[in-house]
Design an enzyme around this catalytic site. Structure first.
Site, short mmCIF file in Angstrom:
data_model
loop_
_atom_site.label_atom_id
_atom_site.label_comp_id
_atom_site.label_asym_id
_atom_site.label_seq_id
_atom_site.Cartn_x
_atom_site.Cartn_y
_atom_site.Cartn_z
N THR A 154 42.06 -3.15 27.49
CA THR A 154 41.07 -2.06 27.58
C THR A 154 40.90 -1.56 26.16
O THR A 154 41.74 -1.83 25.31
CB THR A 154 41.62 -0.94 28.49
N GLY A 193 46.44 -0.12 30.89
CA GLY A 193 47.55 -0.68 31.65
C GLY A 193 47.12 -0.94 33.07
O GLY A 193 45.92 -1.01 33.37
N GLY A 238 39.04 0.20 38.31
CA GLY A 238 40.35 0.60 37.81
C GLY A 238 40.40 2.08 37.44
O GLY A 238 39.56 2.88 37.87
N ASP A 239 41.37 2.41 36.60
CA ASP A 239 41.60 3.81 36.23
C ASP A 239 40.62 4.31 35.17
O ASP A 239 40.37 5.52 35.06
CB ASP A 239 43.01 3.97 35.68
#
Ligand code: ASP
Length: 308
Positions: free
Chosen positions: A175, A227, A205-206
């Site tokens: 990322t 991550g 994702g986050d």
């Protein structure tokens, strides 16, 4: 402290020295440095933290070595779906896009959502329309494709066919992100990603989830994570760092290290964060072998790192 601070990352994971050539290592450092320079140019001229983090992330998205924009990883059906978010610490305004492919710089599409709509997170055709209305450049599949990411997908799919889980973070994810404090005392965060190799189509994702992979609040800190996104979401990683500072009076470093090492690290959440507080202090903890990262402040020069 009235000076500015900027940190960038290009992803975290098992970055094995034996897989790294001198030439490749030099390219990673050069990419991180270019991103720092883009942000520095803005901050040194008293520009905004938001402009600085966006400019830094655009540079990282344009560099195919990193998993964001050009060079994004592939889904299990061989597509590229990108997530990105920005947050402004002064206003707590935020913008994010998820699962899109087309804008050359997904981070600018996220910023367009913040600046041009009443919403925080857009997906699908309307996310693309906002980017088009903002006049952002679009690219086709040939621009975003890299052989290295395609080969990584084939390896992961092959392992799956043999019933083996691909847990190699170097192959699976990555990322890019930036956090900054400007000379006016404002904080901002920006994060952009292709997600995780062989993710299910539609998986988010986050990164675009405010409070998980991206967060900024002038009273506490600005955070950009990298991550295993599912764990970052479940542990509300970025907002938890801010909450520890706000409610428990922890320093940035104590709060960030606790979340990265204890909350994420103890629960299978390999990765790290870059974070800056209201005074401009920086913290860049990670719980794996390496994290592509760099810093520059008003007082210090350009520094880039890969390993511990
Ligand atoms: N956090 C990203 C995601 O889960 C991947 C990464 O940072 O490595 O989509």
């Amino acid at each position: 402290m009235t000076g500015f601070s900027l940190a960038v990352h290009g992803g975290a994971g098992t970055i094995l020295r034996r897989n790294m050539t001198d030439e490749l290592e030099a390219r990673y450092h050069a990419g991180l440095r270019r991103a720092l320079q883009a942000g520095h140019e803005i901050l040194v001229a008293s520009g905004s933290a938001m402009d600085a983090v966006t400019a830094a992330v655009c540079v990282l998205e344009d560099e195919p070595l990193f998993n964001a924009g050009r060079g994004a990883v592939f889904t299990s059906d061989g597509q590229q779906e990108m997530d990105a978010a920005v947050m402004d610490g002064a206003t707590r305004k935020a913008g994010a896009i998820a699962g899109i492919m087309g804008p050359r710089n997904p981070i600018l599409a996220a910023r367009a959502v913040m600046e041009r709509t009443d919403h925080v997170l857009l997906i699908g055709p309307s996310a693309l329309q906002v980017a088009r209305d903002a006049g952002l450049p679009f690219e086709g599949t040939e621009y975003f494709f890299t052989q290295q990411r395609w080969d990584a997908l084939q390896t992961t799919l092959q392992m799956r066919r043999h019933g083996v889980d691909d847990t190699d973070p170097a192959r699976r994810h990555g990322t890019v992100g930036a956090v900054a404090r400007d000379t006016h005392g404002n904080l901002a965060a920006a994060t952009s990603t292709g997600g995780m190799t062989a993710k299910l189509p539609g998986r988010v994702g986050d990164t675009p989830v405010i409070g998980a992979g991206t967060y900024a609040d002038n009273d506490t800190c600005a955070v950009s994570g990298t991550g295993h996104g599912e764990i970052f979401i479940r542990w509300n990683a970025a907002a938890e760092i801010a909450a520890r500072m706000r409610h428990a009076g922890q320093t940035l470093t104590d709060a960030a290290c606790h979340v990265v090492m204890d909350d994420l690290g103890s629960n299978g959440g390999s990765g790290g964060v870059i974070a800056v507080d209201a005074q401009g202090n920086l913290s860049l903890p990670f719980n794996c072998e390496g994290m592509y990262r760099g810093t520059v402040t008003q007082e210090s020069g350009f520094r880039t790192y890969i390993y511990r």
